[in-house]
Design a protein around this motif. Structure first.
Motif, mmCIF file in Angstrom:
data_model
loop_
_atom_site.group_PDB
_atom_site.id
_atom_site.type_symbol
_atom_site.label_atom_id
_atom_site.label_comp_id
_atom_site.label_asym_id
_atom_site.label_seq_id
_atom_site.Cartn_x
_atom_site.Cartn_y
_atom_site.Cartn_z
ATOM 1 N N TRP A 10 11.736 3.460 2.126
ATOM 2 C CA TRP A 10 12.617 3.383 1.067
ATOM 3 C C TRP A 10 13.567 4.164 0.868
ATOM 4 O O TRP A 10 14.762 4.237 0.290
ATOM 5 C CB TRP A 10 12.086 2.819 -0.331
ATOM 6 C CG TRP A 10 10.817 3.842 -0.832
ATOM 7 C CD1 TRP A 10 9.826 3.775 -0.794
ATOM 8 C CD2 TRP A 10 11.264 5.151 -1.818
ATOM 9 N NE1 TRP A 10 9.101 4.669 -1.422
ATOM 10 C CE2 TRP A 10 10.219 5.580 -2.102
ATOM 11 C CE3 TRP A 10 12.526 5.809 -2.092
ATOM 12 C CZ2 TRP A 10 10.040 6.662 -2.866
ATOM 13 C CZ3 TRP A 10 12.279 6.978 -2.787
ATOM 14 C CH2 TRP A 10 11.019 7.479 -3.202
ATOM 15 N N TYR A 11 13.238 5.477 1.436
ATOM 16 C CA TYR A 11 14.358 6.465 1.479
ATOM 17 C C TYR A 11 15.486 6.007 2.195
ATOM 18 O O TYR A 11 16.493 6.774 2.079
ATOM 19 C CB TYR A 11 13.796 7.815 2.297
ATOM 20 C CG TYR A 11 12.555 8.601 1.737
ATOM 21 C CD1 TYR A 11 12.416 8.878 0.343
ATOM 22 C CD2 TYR A 11 11.723 9.113 2.323
ATOM 23 C CE1 TYR A 11 11.550 9.403 -0.331
ATOM 24 C CE2 TYR A 11 10.573 9.730 1.637
ATOM 25 C CZ TYR A 11 10.470 9.808 0.430
ATOM 26 O OH TYR A 11 9.396 10.671 -0.410
ATOM 27 N N THR A 12 15.308 5.443 3.496
ATOM 28 C CA THR A 12 16.436 4.900 4.239
ATOM 29 C C THR A 12 16.751 3.532 3.977
ATOM 30 O O THR A 12 17.606 3.062 4.577
ATOM 31 C CB THR A 12 15.961 4.943 5.659
ATOM 32 O OG1 THR A 12 14.709 3.933 5.970
ATOM 33 C CG2 THR A 12 15.417 6.333 6.314
ATOM 34 N N GLY A 60 6.967 -2.266 -4.294
ATOM 35 C CA GLY A 60 8.033 -1.157 -4.396
ATOM 36 C C GLY A 60 9.461 -1.640 -4.956
ATOM 37 O O GLY A 60 9.536 -2.721 -5.609
ATOM 38 N N PHE A 61 10.499 -0.989 -4.558
ATOM 39 C CA PHE A 61 11.707 -1.081 -5.144
ATOM 40 C C PHE A 61 12.866 -0.928 -4.059
ATOM 41 O O PHE A 61 12.929 -0.658 -3.184
ATOM 42 C CB PHE A 61 11.902 0.488 -6.130
ATOM 43 C CG PHE A 61 10.708 0.520 -7.096
ATOM 44 C CD1 PHE A 61 11.109 0.246 -8.277
ATOM 45 C CD2 PHE A 61 9.601 1.167 -6.754
ATOM 46 C CE1 PHE A 61 9.799 0.165 -9.423
ATOM 47 C CE2 PHE A 61 8.486 1.307 -7.702
ATOM 48 C CZ PHE A 61 8.623 0.743 -8.866
ATOM 49 N N THR A 75 0.868 -1.395 0.034
ATOM 50 C CA THR A 75 0.164 0.009 0.130
ATOM 51 C C THR A 75 0.852 1.290 -0.089
ATOM 52 O O THR A 75 0.562 2.266 0.761
ATOM 53 C CB THR A 75 -0.910 0.091 1.387
ATOM 54 O OG1 THR A 75 -0.174 -0.179 2.360
ATOM 55 C CG2 THR A 75 -1.983 -1.072 1.052
ATOM 56 N N GLY A 76 1.943 1.212 -0.933
ATOM 57 C CA GLY A 76 2.594 2.378 -1.220
ATOM 58 C C GLY A 76 1.837 3.146 -2.191
ATOM 59 O O GLY A 76 0.646 3.115 -2.500
#
Ligand code: NA7
Length: 898
Positions: free
Chosen positions: A509-511, A395-396, A199-200
């Motif tokens: 995902w930023y971290t 996601g990635f 759920t991004g």
């Protein structure tokens, strides 16, 4: 649009088995790759782009899932390098769909005839720096190898999909789709039982549309996200009017803004606004349907302070509760584990309302983790779901995945990038890596990239790189490589910037927290697009600071160093002060200087509320003195801190350090009594010192009356106030006056000589100058008096003084005398703690709500006071850094699946 096959440019090389020789090889033909080709061609450099996909588009080629759209308004998410291109293309929607964005990129490729330099369907399988030829050698899976002088990764930040990490995926007999690799053909979901995992942004965009088709949709949610209605439609009239009113200014403002979209800087802080005002601002942002708006326009502290942020988060959760009919589902959809904006918020169309449909079920993986995927469905801890189609929106491997995992990159000395980055990506400016000459990344880790409007960042990066390549060619240089010093400095600056924001408080995902085993760290540059641009410009203007340049027949050039040594907010403050072109304070005379300081203080953010503020009068050495008392909101009686303001014995008063006193009162839970001691030149030495001592005695005697705890008091002061606090401790010891249990000396004046290195290193440029200090000393003391310990406490007897904390700032003329005092106290057997604030200037720690990176320093000072008073230490979320500039440690991400 039919995919294009391998372009002709490599065919000749392929036929004769030779590598294709170019000046520059680019990986990727998305937003970045296309503009690169255009810019390089204009610069007269030969270039080829190697693209795995069958056509241009990059992330927009692959992400074809239902509902895929951009989440920055399309009028901003566009190229701006060519005004004619801007007028040749009109976006049909506020947030364009994936097909329209892909059409746009195809249009750009056609307009500038870029496809002739792109080899589609071609993956780079290895890249090696050849030291002998000083060229990169690339192996490809299709057609000729490539040899190039410069290798540029235009691979995007979100292009390497993350494996689902759930047992049994291979056993599943139904259909499986990944949002990041969605088929080109229509996917028919009608009448099917569909599961969406994740759920991004991708899941949240796809779920409402899938729900409309599927017979049954089950959403498997690990972490709920904040989402905002996009209110899509035509581009909004107000933004269009701004853009079309003055396109050049609009674009220029975007380039110097924080997020790459022109919005004004908010100055009002949350506690200045009433509930009604905050709600009004929030509802306006909710109606605007714009992430940059809601992330930047509510109140100034929303992105930097946990309390200011919590107010937005709660208003958002209220919206979820108001939309979702089933309270349990609403609760499960409401994020509580991260500050708003710390994880990428989403823009949605009917997302929350979708859960009111009878054919949609939400499974909360925090309560029932997925055990396995079976041939016919998904089993959690509690139940089994029969499923026909699984959609992974998981996601990635963001930011580093596309650069590191896609193919081995081997630099100088055979070192591989994956080894160099094993503990997290290291870059200089997010553009280059030490040990990898002539390698550039566009929007790599360390660039503002995903925290900005990508279109603006991409153009800035590419213009900077292309300009450097042109300049190198003109100077005869053929290699460029970041130095280790510059790279380490950038890592420090990145960490300092991360301290400023709340991104470090979320697993995202930023971290790197979304990929099991990936090193933790805030990967994008959080300092903002405008500051980043000015830093890149500074690197170039300071002779390619932090780069080593070589070339045949030219002398090597290496102007080594760190481009930013100041804390990021200190850099901004000093930059603003410089732009104001103020007259030297010492040239204004005492009255003029006092007026100036009063005006200056009026412009600063007000201090935060405390329990009570009382103005009163106390007895000084030769008469009454004003004081201002700050009482905490907690039940008393509280320990008392006697506080002496800064101002070189000449400026300021009992109110002039108001925000600092309020902040310290709140943090320490103690009464602060700020003393209005007498000032020079009207009252010269030793008036201020004697007043300091007398005031401390009076306050200690009247502790109960003031609502404070009886017993010893503490003293604290900043700058000349630190001097008075230190002197007061010596006088109290010698004269048997007030009992003092601890002294907090913030950037104190401790000695009259100007010959320590910090007086020369920081003589100008950091607000408090050597000549201003000269004027302060002249105003207060004759040369003969200056060695008296009542103004140079370093020259006094230091034994048997109260325990101390001495705070010094790196870019302060007074730094070394503060350190000298701390060392001398320690040598005299006084328990002393030194707090050295890296990257800060003289006023950093007192500029509350301006220099946000001073927070952890103030938190430590407050804890020191609590220790002096024998109280337990306080820990507030987000402020636990051990020293200014340290980021908080990562937290474990819950394993909810697999
Ligand atoms: P995101 O934002 O990384 O979202 C991925 C989602 O998938 C997120 O909710 C994850 O939960 C979830 N996830 C990932 N792995 C699992 C496993 N193993 N089990 C259950 N759930 C899982 O990717 P998107 O594609 O949606 O968006 C990427 C960006 O593209 C977006 O931010 C925009 O900038 C455009 P988690 O939060 O990790 O608990």
């Amino acid at each position: 649009m039919p995919d294009v096959t391998v372009a002709g440019s490599a065919s000749e090389a392929t036929r004769n088995g030779q590598p294709q020789q170019v000046d520059v090889a680019v990986v990727g033909a998305g937003f970045a790759g296309l503009y690169l080709l255009h810019r390089l061609r204009k610069a007269g450099l030969t270039a080829v782009a190697l693209e795995e996909a069958g056509d241009v588009g990059g992330t927009w080629y692959w992400n074809r899932y239902p509902g895929a759209r951009c989440d920055i308004q399309t009028i901003d998410y566009s190229y701006t390098f060519d005004p004619e291109l801007e007028s040749a293309w009109k976006w049909s929607e506020k947030y364009a769909t994936q097909p329209e964005i892909l059409r746009y990129l195809g249009f750009v490729a056609d307009r500038y005839e870029l496809r002739r330099d792109i080899r589609f369907g071609t993956k780079v399988t290895a890249a090696n720096w050849d030291e002998a030829t000083e060229r990169w050698q690339l192996a490809t899976d299709n057609g000729a190898a490539v040899a190039c002088r410069y290798y540029i990764m235009a691979t995007g930040c979100l292009s390497a999909p993350k494996p689902p990490e759930i047992d049994g995926v291979k056993d599943f007999k139904g259909e499986v789709y990944f949002t990041g690799r969605w088929p080109h053909e229509e996917v028919k979901l009608a009448g099917k039982r569909v599961a969406v995992i994740g759920t991004g942004s991708s899941g949240i965009q796809a779920i409402p549309l899938i729900a409309e088709q599927a017979a049954q949709l089950t959403v498997f949610q690990r972490t709920p996200n904040f989402a905002l209605p996009a209110h899509n439609g035509p581009p909004p009239a107000d933004r269009m009017a701004l853009l079309e009113g003055d396109r050049a200014t609009y674009r220029e403002q975007a380039r110097w803004s924080l997020a790459g979209v022109p919005w004004p800087q908010q100055t009002a802080v949350s506690w200045q606004l009433s509930d009604a005002e905050r709600r009004e601002r929030f509802e306006r942002a909710w109606a605007a349907g714009d992430l940059v708006h809601i992330l930047t326009q509510l109140w100034a502290d929303q992105g930097v302070d946990v309390d200011g942020n919590a107010l937005v988060a709660e208003l958002l959760r209220e919206k979820i509760r108001a939309t979702v009919m089933d309270p349990e589902t609403a609760a499960a959809l409401s994020p509580h584990d991260h500050p708003f904006g710390a994880k990428r918020p989403c823009l949605d169309t009917n997302y929350y309302a979708t859960y009111n449909r009878p054919n949609v079920t939400l499974v909360n993986l925090r309560q029932e983790p997925i055990k396995e995927i079976t041939a016919s469905g998904i089993t959690t801890d509690k139940r089994t779901f029969d499923i026909d189609v699984i959609v992974f929106a998981t996601g990635f491997d963001a930011m580093t995945g596309a650069i590191m995992a896609v193919h081995p990159i081997t630099g100088r000395g055979g070192r591989s990038l994956s080894d160099v980055w094993a503990n997290g990506p290291q870059t200089y400016l997010g553009l280059t890596v030490a040990g990898f000459p002539n390698l550039f990344m566009i929007t790599g880790p360390g660039s503002p990239s995903v925290l900005s409007n990508m279109a603006v960042s991409i153009e800035q990066h590419i213009d900077w790189v292309a300009d450097r390549l042109i300049a190198m060619r003109e100077a005869g240089f053929t290699t460029v490589e970041a130095t280790e010093t510059a790279q380490a400095g950038w890592a420090r600056h990145m960490a300092d910037c991360a301290t400023l924001t709340l991104h470090r408080l979320a697993n995202t995902w930023y971290t790197g927290a979304n990929v099991p085993g990936k090193a933790w760290g805030v990967m994008p540059y959080t300092g903002g697009v405008g500051p980043y641009r000015s830093i890149c410009n500074e690197v170039a203007s300071r002779g390619m600071l932090g780069f080593r340049l070589t070339g045949p027949g030219v002398a090597e050039q290496c102007n080594d160093g760190e481009v930013v040594r100041l804390q990021p907010d200190v850099r901004l403050v000093l930059g603003m002060l410089e732009q104001m072109n103020l007259p030297p304070i010492e040239s204004l005379g005492a009255e003029g200087a006092r007026d100036f300081v009063n005006q200056f203080n009026k412009a600063r953010p007000p201090g935060r509320p405390v329990g009570e503020v009382i103005d009163g009068t106390l007895q000084g050495a030769e008469g009454p003195l004003p004081y201002r008392l700050y009482r905490p909101a907690t039940p008393g009686p509280h320990p008392i801190v006697v506080y002496f303001h800064g101002g070189g014995w000449v400026l300021g008063d009992e109110q002039s350090d108001d925000p600092f006193c309020r902040d310290m009162c709140r943090r320490s839970g103690m009464i602060f009594v700020s003393v209005g001691y007498r000032h020079a030149p009207e009252h010269r030495f030793p008036a201020a010192a004697e007043d300091g001592y007398a005031a401390t005695c009076w306050i200690a005697e009247h502790a109960a009356e003031l609502g404070g705890k009886a017993g010893p008091v503490m003293v604290a002061g900043w700058s000349a106030g630190g001097n008075i606090a230190a002197v007061t401790c010596q006088l109290a010891r010698d004269r048997g006056g007030a009992q003092i249990s601890g002294q907090l000396l913030v950037c104190p004046v401790t000695d009259c000589t100007f010959d320590r290195p910090s007086y020369n290193e920081n003589a100008t440029g950091y607000f408090l100058t050597r000549s201003l200090m000269d004027w302060f000393w002249d105003s207060y003391c004759s040369p003969a008096e200056r060695t008296d310990p009542r103004v140079s406490p370093l020259r006094g007897k230091l034994e048997n003084l109260p325990q101390a904390v001495v705070v010094t700032c790196e870019f302060d003329p007074l730094r070394d005398e503060g350190v000298a005092y701390a060392e001398a106290l320690a040598a005299a057997g006084v328990p002393v703690e030194q707090l050295k604030a890296r990257g800060h200037f003289h006023s950093s720690l007192t500029m509350v709500d301006v220099v946000i990176t001073g927070v952890s320093g103030r938190a430590q000072m407050a804890n020191a006071l609590r220790r002096f008073a024998g109280l337990p230490l306080e820990r507030r979320q987000g402020e636990e850094g051990a020293a200014p500039g340290l980021t908080a440690p990562p937290r474990e991400i819950d394993a909810a699946a697999g």
